[in-house]
Design an enzyme around this catalytic site. Structure first.
Site: not given
Ligand code: G3I
Length: 355
Positions: A164, A242
């Site tokens: 990330e 997700h």
């Protein structure tokens, strides 16, 4: 052929689960007769040449309901949080690999492969690290990567080396403590240190929100393209996946994104999949049917992409999902709070079986 068998084990599971499952979520109705002995997902995945995994926590490895499902269906293990720096490096002078080793030992005893997660992530940094000067952080960063990758050398198939690092709007790199004190080069340096410490491990960049064709996935593509061009040792990209069943990334976008990453010579993984249903209108059964369709179509995109070689779900069952803390009650995974297969499980099975 899915075998629906009501066994003593299933009755025990139902009895046990009614006593201690998490209260928050709505228990999902099971469309077909309850069965904990549905065909193994990992066999169907293997027929398509893929690993199929789940994120696990060492605390649950003593629960037979959890391990029955985990052992039967998955062959690729990711530690949900216990191989991260905030867990292994709570104090500056002591490294604690105990929980990670428990997970790795469990996996190895069952012939499962292991994905290390995650060497460098702004979301899991020991508290003492934030107070370090730039030079102190550089040595702590290097020592952490070297010692952690060396500790698991020869035991992990792959590492999520950097997690990330791209800003959510795709405008550039996320302004983390690593970027602030070590500069943009921290990403390439992390990969080089990991390769040096474990030459056999496949090295991945991992992120969310860049699954389809978006500004963020464009920036992730640019990042890894430049790493490849500089000769930085990177082997793949993890698309976390997700998603919400109410507005999942379009299949065509995911396929195009996977293909352009593959054209760089990289592998692609679906690395942390879960599908929230709370925002889908209708009855719970209707929401679970939509969820099945989303799981099936997204995993089918991976199955259609030769370089997409593993799918990992972010948890074993709805009884233990991070989604509760982040988004509230939901039913995001393949097995419900009683560890029974949901429609989503059958959707993933259909995808691996190319149905
Ligand atoms: O189990 C302990 C409990 O014994 C203790 O009392 C409690 C309070 O300290 O902590 C519990 O551990 C927590 C663990 O989740 C299990 O609930 C950790 O503190 C907490 O940090 C940990 O959060 C994890 C989070 O990453 C941070 O590491 C989540 O489980 C995990 O799902 C989440 O996963 C991330 C991926 O690594 C990267 N992509 C996004 C994803 C979701 O945020």
């Amino acid at each position: 052929m899915v075998r629906a068998r009501l066994s003593l084990f299933c009755a025990v599971v139902l009895l046990a689960a009614s006593c201690d499952h998490k209260s928050a979520a709505v228990t999902s109705p099971t469309p077909s007769p309850p069965s904990t002995d549905v065909d193994p997902l990992k066999d169907a995945a293997a027929m398509s040449g893929r690993l199929v995994g789940a994120a696990v926590q060492s605390a649950f490895l003593g629960d037979p309901r959890y391990t029955h499902v985990f052992d039967r269906h998955f062959n690729y293990v990711t530690a949900e949080y216990e191989m991260k720096w905030a867990t292994t490096g709570r104090s500056p002078d002591v490294e604690d690999f105990g929980a990670g080793d428990a997970i790795a030992g469990y996996a190895e005893s069952r012939g499962m492969r292991i994905k290390g997660h995650a060497l460098i992530w702004h979301g899991s940094v020991p508290s003492w690290v934030n107070a370090l000067s730039a030079s102190e952080l550089r040595s702590a960063f290097e020592n952490h990567i070297r010692s952690t990758a060396a500790h698991y050398r020869g035991r992990v198939l792959a590492w999520d080396v950097v997690n990330e690092a791209v800003a959510d709007d795709g405008s550039g790199l996320r302004d983390t403590v690593f970027r602030q004190k070590l500069g943009d080069q921290y990403i390439a340096n992390a990969f080089r240190l990991a390769r040096e410490a474990d030459p056999q491990a496949l090295l991945f960049y991992n992120d969310y929100g860049g699954e389809g064709l978006t500004a963020k996935s464009d920036r992730i593509y640019d990042l890894v393209r430049d790493l490849v061009a500089q000769g930085v040792p990177i082997d793949g990209v993890g698309l976390q996946m997700h998603v919400s069943a109410a507005n999942p990334p379009p299949d065509a976008g995911i396929a195009a994104n996977m293909r352009r990453l593959a054209d760089l010579g990289l592998r692609v993984n679906i690395s942390e999949m879960d599908v929230r249903v709370r925002d889908v209108p209708g009855t719970l059964q209707a929401r679970l049917d939509v969820q099945r369709s989303v799981y099936r179509s997204i995993v089918a995109v991976c199955v259609a992409e030769p370089r997409c070689d593993a799918v990992t779900f972010w948890g074993v069952s709805d009884a233990h999902s991070w989604i509760y803390t982040q988004y509230g009650p939901d039913n995001p995974l393949l097995f419900d709070e009683q560890y029974l297969a949901k429609p989503a499980f059958y959707g993933v099975m259909d995808a691996f079986r190319r149905r």
